[in-house]
Design a protein around this motif. Structure first.
Motif, PDB file in Angstrom:
ATOM      1  N   ARG A  33       1.185  -1.003  -0.500  1.00 48.87           N
ATOM      2  CA  ARG A  33       0.036   0.053  -0.016  1.00 48.87           C
ATOM      3  C   ARG A  33       1.117   1.401   0.183  1.00 48.87           C
ATOM      4  O   ARG A  33       1.774   1.171   0.910  1.00 48.87           O
ATOM      5  CB  ARG A  33      -1.242  -0.133   1.246  1.00 48.87           C
ATOM      6  N   ILE A  34       0.377   2.567  -1.272  1.00 49.43           N
ATOM      7  CA  ILE A  34       0.956   4.218  -0.850  1.00 49.43           C
ATOM      8  C   ILE A  34      -0.045   4.434  -0.433  1.00 49.43           C
ATOM      9  O   ILE A  34      -1.278   4.860  -0.484  1.00 49.43           O
ATOM     10  CB  ILE A  34       1.789   4.359  -1.929  1.00 49.43           C
ATOM     11  N   SER A  35       0.318   5.555   0.472  1.00 51.43           N
ATOM     12  CA  SER A  35      -1.079   5.928   1.412  1.00 51.43           C
ATOM     13  C   SER A  35      -0.118   7.577   1.935  1.00 51.43           C
ATOM     14  O   SER A  35       0.894   8.161   1.263  1.00 51.43           O
ATOM     15  CB  SER A  35      -1.653   5.524   2.287  1.00 51.43           C
ATOM     16  N   ASN A  36      -1.038   8.436   1.927  1.00 51.10           N
ATOM     17  CA  ASN A  36      -0.684   9.802   2.493  1.00 51.10           C
ATOM     18  C   ASN A  36       0.182   9.344   3.685  1.00 51.10           C
ATOM     19  O   ASN A  36       0.740  10.470   4.626  1.00 51.10           O
ATOM     20  CB  ASN A  36      -1.939  10.321   3.016  1.00 51.10           C
ATOM     21  N   ILE A  65       8.749   1.372  -6.645  1.00 54.35           N
ATOM     22  CA  ILE A  65       7.006   2.197  -6.510  1.00 54.35           C
ATOM     23  C   ILE A  65       7.651   3.052  -7.379  1.00 54.35           C
ATOM     24  O   ILE A  65       8.411   4.393  -7.575  1.00 54.35           O
ATOM     25  CB  ILE A  65       6.944   2.226  -5.030  1.00 54.35           C
ATOM     26  N   ALA A  66       6.676   3.488  -8.603  1.00 54.20           N
ATOM     27  CA  ALA A  66       6.932   4.035  -9.146  1.00 54.20           C
ATOM     28  C   ALA A  66       5.256   4.766  -9.511  1.00 54.20           C
ATOM     29  O   ALA A  66       3.951   4.559  -9.497  1.00 54.20           O
ATOM     30  CB  ALA A  66       7.202   4.113 -11.092  1.00 54.20           C
ATOM     31  N   SER A  67       5.436   6.601 -10.210  1.00 55.60           N
ATOM     32  CA  SER A  67       4.091   7.070 -10.156  1.00 55.60           C
ATOM     33  C   SER A  67       4.382   7.632 -11.657  1.00 55.60           C
ATOM     34  O   SER A  67       5.352   7.702 -12.503  1.00 55.60           O
ATOM     35  CB  SER A  67       4.624   8.748  -9.112  1.00 55.60           C
ATOM     36  N   ASP A  68       2.866   8.100 -11.977  1.00 60.53           N
ATOM     37  CA  ASP A  68       3.150   8.220 -13.201  1.00 60.53           C
ATOM     38  C   ASP A  68       3.409  10.351 -13.196  1.00 60.53           C
ATOM     39  O   ASP A  68       3.267  10.878 -14.868  1.00 60.53           O
ATOM     40  CB  ASP A  68       1.154   9.020 -13.640  1.00 60.53           C
ATOM     41  N   ASP A  69       4.075  10.890 -12.847  1.00 55.55           N
ATOM     42  CA  ASP A  69       4.575  12.027 -12.619  1.00 55.55           C
ATOM     43  C   ASP A  69       6.648  11.662 -12.207  1.00 55.55           C
ATOM     44  O   ASP A  69       7.344  13.331 -13.171  1.00 55.55           O
ATOM     45  CB  ASP A  69       4.666  12.918 -11.069  1.00 55.55           C
ATOM     46  N   GLY A  70       6.672  10.827 -12.870  1.00 57.41           N
ATOM     47  CA  GLY A  70       8.053  10.153 -13.815  1.00 57.41           C
ATOM     48  C   GLY A  70       8.926  10.436 -12.635  1.00 57.41           C
ATOM     49  O   GLY A  70       9.562   9.119 -12.940  1.00 57.41           O
ATOM     50  N   SER A  71       8.377  10.086 -10.836  1.00 55.00           N
ATOM     51  CA  SER A  71       9.227   9.561 -10.353  1.00 55.00           C
ATOM     52  C   SER A  71       9.319   7.893 -10.379  1.00 55.00           C
ATOM     53  O   SER A  71       7.862   7.347 -10.381  1.00 55.00           O
ATOM     54  CB  SER A  71       8.806  10.429  -8.643  1.00 55.00           C
ATOM     55  N   LEU A  90       8.269   7.824   1.457  1.00 52.75           N
ATOM     56  CA  LEU A  90       7.887   8.410   0.526  1.00 52.75           C
ATOM     57  C   LEU A  90       5.742   8.266   0.586  1.00 52.75           C
ATOM     58  O   LEU A  90       5.808   7.248   1.657  1.00 52.75           O
ATOM     59  CB  LEU A  90       8.048   7.584  -0.793  1.00 52.75           C
ATOM     60  N   THR A  91       5.212   9.468   0.520  1.00 49.65           N
ATOM     61  CA  THR A  91       3.841   9.036   0.929  1.00 49.65           C
ATOM     62  C   THR A  91       3.808   9.635  -0.352  1.00 49.65           C
ATOM     63  O   THR A  91       3.440   9.988  -1.344  1.00 49.65           O
ATOM     64  CB  THR A  91       3.319   9.823   2.097  1.00 49.65           C
ATOM     65  N   GLY A  92       1.760   9.245  -0.895  1.00 48.51           N
ATOM     66  CA  GLY A  92       0.528   9.341  -1.659  1.00 48.51           C
ATOM     67  C   GLY A  92       0.404  10.833  -1.968  1.00 48.51           C
ATOM     68  O   GLY A  92      -0.166  11.207  -0.602  1.00 48.51           O
ATOM     69  N   GLY A 245       0.622 -13.399 -11.816  1.00 52.00           N
ATOM     70  CA  GLY A 245       0.615 -14.514 -11.680  1.00 52.00           C
ATOM     71  C   GLY A 245       0.663 -14.516  -9.989  1.00 52.00           C
ATOM     72  O   GLY A 245       0.426 -16.016  -9.303  1.00 52.00           O
ATOM     73  N   ALA A 246       0.934 -13.574  -9.434  1.00 55.61           N
ATOM     74  CA  ALA A 246       0.990 -13.614  -7.850  1.00 55.61           C
ATOM     75  C   ALA A 246      -0.452 -13.895  -7.375  1.00 55.61           C
ATOM     76  O   ALA A 246      -1.555 -13.163  -8.002  1.00 55.61           O
ATOM     77  CB  ALA A 246       1.737 -12.741  -7.081  1.00 55.61           C
ATOM     78  N   GLN A 247      -1.028 -13.726  -5.810  1.00 54.26           N
ATOM     79  CA  GLN A 247      -2.249 -13.592  -5.094  1.00 54.26           C
ATOM     80  C   GLN A 247      -1.977 -11.842  -4.629  1.00 54.26           C
ATOM     81  O   GLN A 247      -0.907 -11.708  -4.077  1.00 54.26           O
ATOM     82  CB  GLN A 247      -3.533 -14.072  -4.226  1.00 54.26           C
ATOM     83  N   GLY A 248      -2.746 -11.502  -3.814  1.00 57.01           N
ATOM     84  CA  GLY A 248      -3.274  -9.977  -3.337  1.00 57.01           C
ATOM     85  C   GLY A 248      -3.007  -9.096  -3.745  1.00 57.01           C
ATOM     86  O   GLY A 248      -4.220  -8.946  -4.180  1.00 57.01           O
ATOM     87  N   ILE A 249      -2.781  -8.247  -2.704  1.00 57.53           N
ATOM     88  CA  ILE A 249      -2.947  -6.544  -3.310  1.00 57.53           C
ATOM     89  C   ILE A 249      -1.682  -5.240  -3.350  1.00 57.53           C
ATOM     90  O   ILE A 249      -1.337  -5.360  -2.319  1.00 57.53           O
ATOM     91  CB  ILE A 249      -4.591  -6.312  -2.374  1.00 57.53           C
ATOM     92  N   PHE A 250      -1.816  -4.901  -4.163  1.00 53.26           N
ATOM     93  CA  PHE A 250      -1.345  -3.515  -3.873  1.00 53.26           C
ATOM     94  C   PHE A 250      -1.970  -2.199  -4.072  1.00 53.26           C
ATOM     95  O   PHE A 250      -3.198  -2.173  -4.690  1.00 53.26           O
ATOM     96  CB  PHE A 250      -0.262  -2.761  -4.953  1.00 53.26           C
ATOM     97  N   MET A 251      -2.460  -1.087  -3.648  1.00 50.27           N
ATOM     98  CA  MET A 251      -3.479  -0.153  -3.173  1.00 50.27           C
ATOM     99  C   MET A 251      -2.749   1.020  -3.099  1.00 50.27           C
ATOM    100  O   MET A 251      -1.699   1.111  -2.421  1.00 50.27           O
ATOM    101  CB  MET A 251      -4.239  -0.471  -2.778  1.00 50.27           C
ATOM    102  N   ALA A 252      -2.958   2.441  -3.923  1.00 51.36           N
ATOM    103  CA  ALA A 252      -2.887   3.142  -3.406  1.00 51.36           C
ATOM    104  C   ALA A 252      -4.583   3.725  -2.340  1.00 51.36           C
ATOM    105  O   ALA A 252      -5.420   3.458  -2.953  1.00 51.36           O
ATOM    106  CB  ALA A 252      -3.382   4.949  -4.219  1.00 51.36           C
ATOM    107  N   ALA A 253      -3.700   4.567  -1.193  1.00 56.76           N
ATOM    108  CA  ALA A 253      -5.544   4.858  -0.289  1.00 56.76           C
ATOM    109  C   ALA A 253      -5.372   6.534   0.294  1.00 56.76           C
ATOM    110  O   ALA A 253      -4.649   6.635   0.928  1.00 56.76           O
ATOM    111  CB  ALA A 253      -5.579   3.184   0.642  1.00 56.76           C
TER     112      ALA A 253
END
Length: 273
Positions: A33-36, A65-71, A90-92, A245-253
């Motif tokens: 997870r990435i969050s505030n 971890i990459a962001s669509d701002d290019g970082s 790093l925070t989201g 092919g993995a299980q689980g979750i990656f989320m931005a929250a």
């Protein structure tokens, strides 16, 4: 077909996914997870149920971890917490889409998630309803949807100390003027009197301190938690947003933490049903 039953924590890196899988092959599980509040990625390898080691943390992966701002940032492995963390704090940021890329044993995995705006919470309190002469206790959360004209998606979680007491995904539109009111079922009076609930857990007790989290999440993340919640009944795996092919979750929250509340049956608000 795997069978997944769960206690899902996903709050900080020290809280771990707990899965049981009926599988003959090792399976990679992501909990990220990435969050505030920061970022973490835990990677576990689930073993066949006949294997007494059952699962173990994977420490020799490479995770970015990459962001669509290019970082982009490569995470480091923290031995004590058994997960990958950011060395820069790093925070989201709401509105940004984040992509996790990982290489585990030569296999590449990837997942993306967009961070939404946080949800203002106006109030949180305990209340109860009388059903067939039996009190049922709830935690009520009242707040405002970030997008009042759209369907919003949330993960609500209640903590009693370090214990994840209750959790529930929710989706829906605002009721009136962008405001939502949501109840999380806790226990019945019978549970409290017996000292154990239907899941074999200790129910609420007078004086229990409860901390809540309200996470604004996207639809695909909500679908994961919704399927995770009902996976035991359907004997199926939860949905996943992990590609490769993995299980689980990656989320931005976006995480909102309402005020702490204390359970005390005397003087609680009653809701007529």
């Amino acid at each position: 077909m795997f069978f997944a039953c769960c206690l899902m924590a996903l709050s900080a890196c020290e809280h771990e996914i707990d899965f049981d899988y009926l599988t003959s092959e090792p399976k990679i599980i992501f909990d990220g997870r990435i969050s505030n509040e920061g970022v973490f990625v835990r990677i576990s390898e689930m073993r066949p149920m006949s294997d007494s080691t059952k699962h173990h943390a994977v420490s020799d992966a490479q995770v970015w971890i990459a962001s669509d701002d290019g970082s982009e940032e490569q995470l480091y492995y923290d031995v004590r917490q058994e997960c990958f963390l950011s060395s820069t704090g790093l925070t989201g940021t709401p509105g940004q889409t984040y992509t996790m890329r990982a290489t585990v044993n030569g296999q590449h995995y990837e997942a993306s998630s967009t961070m939404l705006a946080p949800t203002p919470v106006d109030t949180i309190f305990f209340r109860y309803v009388d059903v067939l002469n039996q009190r049922i206790y709830f935690v009520c959360i009242k707040g405002r949807d970030p997008l009042p004209d759209d369907r919003n998606y949330y993960l609500h979680r209640l903590w009693r100390g370090d214990e994840l007491f209750r959790w529930n995904p929710r989706s829906g539109r605002s009721s009136v003027d962008g405001v939502f009111e949501y109840d999380i079922v806790c226990n019945s009076e019978k549970d409290i009197e017996n000292g154990i609930d239907d899941d074999g857990k200790i129910p609420l007790r007078d004086g229990d301190v409860i901390n809540a989290e309200v996470m604004s999440i996207g639809r695909s993340e909500w679908e994961y938690f919704h399927s995770l919640l009902y996976g035991e009944a359907t004997m199926s795996n939860p949905l996943t947003n992990i590609r490769g092919g993995a299980q689980g979750i990656f989320m931005a929250a976006s995480i909102t933490r309402p005020d702490t509340i204390v359970f005390n049956r005397a003087g609680l608000v009653v809701t007529e049903e």
